[in-house]
Design a protein around this motif. Structure first.
Motif, PDB file in Angstrom:
ATOM      1  N   ASP A 237       0.762  -1.158  -0.057  1.00 32.47           N
ATOM      2  CA  ASP A 237      -0.141  -0.029   0.058  1.00 32.47           C
ATOM      3  C   ASP A 237       0.865   1.363  -0.012  1.00 32.47           C
ATOM      4  OD1 ASP A 237      -2.434  -1.375   0.036  1.00 32.47           O
ATOM      5  OD2 ASP A 237      -2.324  -1.680   2.213  1.00 32.47           O
ATOM      6  N   THR A 238       1.913   1.205  -0.717  1.00 28.70           N
ATOM      7  CA  THR A 238       2.794   2.214  -0.792  1.00 28.70           C
ATOM      8  C   THR A 238       3.108   2.660  -2.209  1.00 28.70           C
ATOM      9  OG1 THR A 238       4.135   1.590   0.878  1.00 28.70           O
ATOM     10  CG2 THR A 238       5.118   3.105  -0.601  1.00 28.70           C
ATOM     11  N   SER A 239       3.296   4.085  -2.584  1.00 29.66           N
ATOM     12  CA  SER A 239       3.347   4.232  -3.936  1.00 29.66           C
ATOM     13  C   SER A 239       4.515   5.671  -3.919  1.00 29.66           C
ATOM     14  CB  SER A 239       2.161   4.879  -4.417  1.00 29.66           C
ATOM     15  OG  SER A 239       2.267   5.306  -5.876  1.00 29.66           O
ATOM     16  N   PRO A 240       5.388   5.434  -4.913  1.00 27.40           N
ATOM     17  CA  PRO A 240       5.876   4.297  -5.345  1.00 27.40           C
ATOM     18  C   PRO A 240       6.656   3.468  -4.622  1.00 27.40           C
ATOM     19  CG  PRO A 240       7.327   6.208  -5.801  1.00 27.40           C
ATOM     20  CD  PRO A 240       6.165   6.744  -5.008  1.00 27.40           C
ATOM     21  N   ILE A 241       7.070   2.308  -5.211  1.00 23.54           N
ATOM     22  CA  ILE A 241       7.926   1.385  -4.467  1.00 23.54           C
ATOM     23  C   ILE A 241       9.032   1.132  -5.454  1.00 23.54           C
ATOM     24  CG2 ILE A 241       5.910   0.090  -3.422  1.00 23.54           C
ATOM     25  CD1 ILE A 241       6.245  -2.236  -5.113  1.00 23.54           C
ATOM     26  N   THR A 242      10.156   0.489  -4.602  1.00 22.85           N
ATOM     27  CA  THR A 242      11.427   0.012  -5.356  1.00 22.85           C
ATOM     28  C   THR A 242      11.520  -1.566  -5.240  1.00 22.85           C
ATOM     29  OG1 THR A 242      12.483   2.098  -4.659  1.00 22.85           O
ATOM     30  CG2 THR A 242      13.829   0.284  -5.240  1.00 22.85           C
ATOM     31  N   LEU A 243      11.563  -2.083  -6.350  1.00 28.31           N
ATOM     32  CA  LEU A 243      11.849  -3.533  -6.328  1.00 28.31           C
ATOM     33  C   LEU A 243      13.556  -3.750  -6.727  1.00 28.31           C
ATOM     34  CD1 LEU A 243       8.884  -4.517  -8.589  1.00 28.31           C
ATOM     35  CD2 LEU A 243       9.286  -4.467  -5.947  1.00 28.31           C
ATOM     36  N   TYR A 244      13.846  -4.929  -5.966  1.00 30.55           N
ATOM     37  CA  TYR A 244      15.195  -5.224  -6.532  1.00 30.55           C
ATOM     38  C   TYR A 244      15.495  -6.366  -7.207  1.00 30.55           C
ATOM     39  CZ  TYR A 244      15.692  -1.626  -2.776  1.00 30.55           C
ATOM     40  OH  TYR A 244      15.635  -0.441  -2.080  1.00 30.55           O
ATOM     41  N   ASP A 245      16.416  -6.488  -7.758  1.00 28.73           N
ATOM     42  CA  ASP A 245      17.018  -7.716  -8.517  1.00 28.73           C
ATOM     43  C   ASP A 245      16.977  -9.020  -7.343  1.00 28.73           C
ATOM     44  OD1 ASP A 245      17.178  -7.282 -11.432  1.00 28.73           O
ATOM     45  OD2 ASP A 245      19.241  -6.390 -11.043  1.00 28.73           O
ATOM     46  N   GLY A 246      16.236 -10.136  -7.879  1.00 23.29           N
ATOM     47  CA  GLY A 246      16.300 -11.181  -6.864  1.00 23.29           C
ATOM     48  C   GLY A 246      15.138 -11.849  -6.662  1.00 23.29           C
ATOM     49  N   PRO A 247      15.155 -12.421  -5.489  1.00 17.87           N
ATOM     50  CA  PRO A 247      14.081 -13.018  -4.951  1.00 17.87           C
ATOM     51  C   PRO A 247      13.020 -11.952  -4.532  1.00 17.87           C
ATOM     52  CG  PRO A 247      15.949 -13.747  -3.769  1.00 17.87           C
ATOM     53  CD  PRO A 247      16.427 -12.705  -4.906  1.00 17.87           C
ATOM     54  N   ILE A 248      11.645 -12.420  -4.364  1.00 18.59           N
ATOM     55  CA  ILE A 248      10.489 -11.716  -4.041  1.00 18.59           C
ATOM     56  C   ILE A 248       9.317 -12.557  -3.382  1.00 18.59           C
ATOM     57  CG2 ILE A 248       9.189 -11.578  -6.268  1.00 18.59           C
ATOM     58  CD1 ILE A 248       8.458  -8.648  -5.715  1.00 18.59           C
ATOM     59  N   GLU A 249       8.853 -12.026  -2.391  1.00 18.67           N
ATOM     60  CA  GLU A 249       7.615 -12.664  -1.618  1.00 18.67           C
ATOM     61  C   GLU A 249       6.534 -11.657  -1.877  1.00 18.67           C
ATOM     62  OE1 GLU A 249       6.708 -14.403   2.498  1.00 18.67           O
ATOM     63  OE2 GLU A 249       7.828 -12.605   2.514  1.00 18.67           O
ATOM     64  N   SER A 250       5.405 -11.994  -2.629  1.00 15.27           N
ATOM     65  CA  SER A 250       4.596 -11.493  -2.695  1.00 15.27           C
ATOM     66  C   SER A 250       3.252 -11.942  -2.138  1.00 15.27           C
ATOM     67  CB  SER A 250       4.123 -11.185  -4.296  1.00 15.27           C
ATOM     68  OG  SER A 250       5.224 -10.369  -4.882  1.00 15.27           O
ATOM     69  N   GLU A 251       2.058 -11.360  -2.012  1.00 16.54           N
ATOM     70  CA  GLU A 251       0.786 -12.034  -1.379  1.00 16.54           C
ATOM     71  C   GLU A 251      -0.404 -11.674  -2.334  1.00 16.54           C
ATOM     72  OE1 GLU A 251      -0.362 -11.613   3.147  1.00 16.54           O
ATOM     73  OE2 GLU A 251      -1.395  -9.994   2.171  1.00 16.54           O
ATOM     74  N   LEU A 252      -1.304 -12.848  -2.348  1.00 17.61           N
ATOM     75  CA  LEU A 252      -2.756 -12.562  -2.850  1.00 17.61           C
ATOM     76  C   LEU A 252      -3.548 -12.053  -2.406  1.00 17.61           C
ATOM     77  CD1 LEU A 252      -3.027 -16.293  -4.244  1.00 17.61           C
ATOM     78  CD2 LEU A 252      -2.308 -14.334  -5.569  1.00 17.61           C
ATOM     79  N   THR A 253      -4.071 -10.877  -3.050  1.00 21.79           N
ATOM     80  CA  THR A 253      -5.294 -10.109  -2.394  1.00 21.79           C
ATOM     81  C   THR A 253      -6.744 -10.675  -2.910  1.00 21.79           C
ATOM     82  OG1 THR A 253      -4.713  -8.392  -3.819  1.00 21.79           O
ATOM     83  CG2 THR A 253      -3.535  -8.289  -1.778  1.00 21.79           C
TER      84      THR A 253
END
Length: 162
Positions: free
Chosen positions: A68-84
């Motif tokens: 719930d932030t804007s904008p966001i910074t994504l980094y190369d590599g693994p990511i953990e996301s969540e279904l809404t």
């Protein structure tokens, strides 16, 4: 004298392993975005069994640390996301695990695993997408990072990564 060739071969094998890990075993295009990748046949069978069709979609919060932030910074590599929203048998707050590539003009996120809160990790093949080029990196993105406008996106089930 035998030690020199063995050491050289060992060094090459180690370098190959490091390079494979750094790209997730995926070949990179000239712009740094990931190349094509097949979804494993066993994963495709499992997704069919779970009634997850190619093109099925849901909503996802891209990075739980920046929800719930804007904008966001994504980094190369693994990511953990969540279904809404629900994706087949997976309901919120199922976690999706994958990898981010920021080398090209747009962020690429591929998901390889889903983990419901009360279940085991399940292999999947899915991608994060936003319409109208909204996964493009914003100005100010440093190498290895991507600033994107929104913290959420859609996630689509795929049969291969293109």
């Amino acid at each position: 004298m035998i030690r020199v060739p063995v050491l050289a071969i060992s060094s090459l094998l180690l370098l190959s392993a490091v390079l494979a890990c750094s790209t997730g075993g995926v070949s990179l295009r000239a712009d740094g975005s990931p190349g094509p990748e097949e979804c494993p046949k066993e994963t495709l069978k499992l997704m069919r069994f779970l009634r997850m069709g190619i093109g099925d979609a849901a909503d996802v919060e891209l990075d739980l640390n920046q929800a719930d932030t804007s904008p966001i910074t994504l980094y190369d590599g693994p990511i953990e996301s969540e279904l809404t929203s629900s994706l087949g048998i997976f309901h919120p707050p199922t976690r999706l695990y994958g990898r981010v590539w920021t080398g090209g003009p747009q962020v690429v996120i591929r998901y390889y695993e889903a983990r419901p809160p009360d279940g085991d990790i399940t292999p999947i093949c899915a991608v994060a997408r936003l319409a109208r080029g909204q996964m493009k990196k914003l100005p100010g993105s440093l190498p290895g990072t991507a600033i994107v406008e929104f913290s959420s996106a859609g996630v689509w089930v795929v049969d291969s990564f293109r």
